[in-house]
Design an enzyme around this catalytic site. Structure first.
Site, PDB file in Angstrom:
ATOM      1  N   ARG A 117      26.363  68.769  39.190  1.00  0.00           N
ATOM      2  CA  ARG A 117      25.856  70.115  39.527  1.00  0.00           C
ATOM      3  C   ARG A 117      24.871  70.587  38.470  1.00  0.00           C
ATOM      4  NH1 ARG A 117      29.550  73.216  36.290  1.00  0.00           N
ATOM      5  NH2 ARG A 117      30.961  71.635  35.506  1.00  0.00           N
ATOM      6  N   LYS A 150      42.992  55.070  33.908  1.00  0.00           N
ATOM      7  CA  LYS A 150      42.623  54.869  32.498  1.00  0.00           C
ATOM      8  C   LYS A 150      42.960  53.463  32.026  1.00  0.00           C
ATOM      9  CE  LYS A 150      40.611  58.727  31.515  1.00  0.00           C
ATOM     10  NZ  LYS A 150      39.147  58.718  31.379  1.00  0.00           N
ATOM     11  N   LEU A 162      28.349  68.301  31.875  1.00  0.00           N
ATOM     12  CA  LEU A 162      28.762  69.715  31.890  1.00  0.00           C
ATOM     13  C   LEU A 162      30.276  69.852  31.805  1.00  0.00           C
ATOM     14  CD1 LEU A 162      26.336  71.072  34.659  1.00  0.00           C
ATOM     15  CD2 LEU A 162      26.001  71.024  32.183  1.00  0.00           C
ATOM     16  N   TYR A 197      45.919  59.217  37.208  1.00  0.00           N
ATOM     17  CA  TYR A 197      45.000  59.287  36.062  1.00  0.00           C
ATOM     18  C   TYR A 197      45.290  58.124  35.092  1.00  0.00           C
ATOM     19  CZ  TYR A 197      42.812  61.575  31.963  1.00  0.00           C
ATOM     20  OH  TYR A 197      42.049  61.886  30.875  1.00  0.00           O
ATOM     21  N   ASP A 227      25.386  62.088  40.894  1.00  0.00           N
ATOM     22  CA  ASP A 227      26.739  61.819  41.383  1.00  0.00           C
ATOM     23  C   ASP A 227      27.035  60.382  40.969  1.00  0.00           C
ATOM     24  OD1 ASP A 227      28.892  60.954  42.855  1.00  0.00           O
ATOM     25  OD2 ASP A 227      28.193  61.781  44.768  1.00  0.00           O
ATOM     26  N   GLN A 236      34.222  69.143  29.910  1.00  0.00           N
ATOM     27  CA  GLN A 236      34.834  69.652  28.672  1.00  0.00           C
ATOM     28  C   GLN A 236      34.286  68.943  27.436  1.00  0.00           C
ATOM     29  OE1 GLN A 236      38.845  68.554  27.881  1.00  0.00           O
ATOM     30  NE2 GLN A 236      39.212  70.239  26.464  1.00  0.00           N
TER      31      GLN A 236
HETATM   32  N1  SER Z   1      43.545  66.144  28.476  1.00  0.00           N
HETATM   33  C1  SER Z   1      43.807  65.070  29.385  1.00  0.00           C
HETATM   34  C2  SER Z   1      44.650  65.498  30.526  1.00  0.00           C
HETATM   35  O1  SER Z   1      45.552  66.240  30.302  1.00  0.00           O
HETATM   36  C3  SER Z   1      44.461  63.908  28.674  1.00  0.00           C
HETATM   37  O2  SER Z   1      43.605  62.857  28.649  1.00  0.00           O
HETATM   38  O3  SER Z   1      44.438  65.100  31.636  1.00  0.00           O
END
Ligand code: SER
Length: 320
Positions: free
Chosen positions: A36, A146, A10, A142, A53, A12
């Site tokens: 969800r 990654k 669900l 993040y 989850d 983006q």
């Molecule tokens: N669209 C993502 C972000 O801004 C980039 O991987 O977190």
């Protein structure tokens, strides 16, 4: 791929990926999962759906043993700005979820896809024509997730023979499902606000270049990469993807071709600006083009037209 299980369905990317895969492989062959329930009117409900989850590996394996997919697309993750607000939670979801998904893929012999990001690069990475193999010293949580994820996927391939594949997505732009908590989200919000209000205040500063891509091209790329013959892939989990690179003034100028009075102003968010400044300006996508035929169809102006039309239709439908 014949039967596919998708986590984060669900989100983006997941929302559009599920629908496209169902179109190609058949509704019954694509299982959507998310933490969800889908909204009552969500088209995701038209096919198989399970609550999952991704930090719960027992449930993940149970679902796989029942549905019997041959491929898993693991999309569940927190985006960059949300991850920066709660780094421990981001580690638990982004890395905990990934290792569970990889373990499940290993045990059930599933082909595996998960997205990496331009966020896997850092301030010491070459800013322009960033190669697929280069310095990666990301400074956001993040990014740490990654780059670790890319290495973990490579490891599961070399150590256990799992057919792992991954791409570094740029900012993805779509009118179907708005993103949540990303640094590149300004380039989606700007279209919605252009249609709704004729103006937009950007949290990313003038002159900040980042790679971007229209969602249709992103979905096509995932499917193309997953269908590519394995022996042709040299950069298995480190494919750079991008459809274009622009800064806020350029996207505003593209919108002004359709809405001449559109106004752009700035109220820069230091956290997201800091993340954006640590990412490349424009990455080199040649290995994706050469190894599996990546060929994005949308440039900035074509995307602007599609976005403005899509947002207008969505707004009109919402008012009915
Ligand atoms: N669209 C993502 C972000 O801004 C980039 O991987 O977190």
């Amino acid at each position: 791929m014949k039967r596919i299980m998708i986590t984060g369905a669900l989100g983006q990317i997941g929302t559009e990926l599920v629908l496209k895969c169902r179109e190609i492989y058949g509704t019954e062959n694509v299982l959507a999962t998310d933490i969800r329930e889908p909204e009552a009117d969500s088209p995701i409900k038209e096919g198989p759906f399970e609550i999952l989850d991704v930090t719960d590996i027992e449930r993940m394996k149970e679902i796989v043993s029942e549905f019997k997919p041959d491929a898993m697309m693991h999309m569940a993750a927190l985006l960059s700005a949300t991850a920066e607000k709660n780094p421990q939670l981001a580690w638990n979801i982004n890395m905990g979820g990934l290792v569970n998904a990889l373990e499940t893929a290993r045990e059930y012999d599933l082909q595996f896809f998960t997205p990496s990001s331009i966020g896997a690069f850092g301030p010491t990475t070459p800013k322009k024509d960033t190669p697929a193999l280069t310095i990666q010293r990301p400074t956001s949580m993040y990014g740490v997730n990654k780059v670790s994820g890319e290495l973990l996927c490579e490891y599961y391939h070399t150590k256990f023979g799992v057919d792992t594949r991954s791409v570094r997505f740029p900012g993805l732009i779509s009118y179907v499902k708005e993103p949540g908590g990303g640094t590149t989200d300004y380039a989606v919000e700007i279209y919605f606000e252009a249609v709704r209000k004729g103006e937009y205040t950007s949290f990313i500063d003038k002159g900040t270049y980042m790679d971007m891509m229209f969602m249709d091209d992103a979905i096509d790329a995932i499917i193309k990469l997953m269908e590519a013959p394995e022996d042709e892939l040299k950069h298995r989990c480190a494919f750079n993807l991008s459809g274009m690179s622009f800064e806020p003034e350029e996207i505003a100028a593209s919108i002004q071709k359709h809405i001449p009075d559109f106004k752009l102003s700035y109220d820069v968010d230091p956290v997201r600006q800091g993340i954006a400044d640590s990412w490349p300006d424009a990455i080199d996508t040649s290995c994706s083009r050469d190894e599996w035929g990546f060929a994005p169809k949308y440039d900035l102006d074509k995307m602007t037209e599609a976005m403005l039309n899509g947002v207008r239709e969505k707004e009109a439908a919402a008012q009915k």
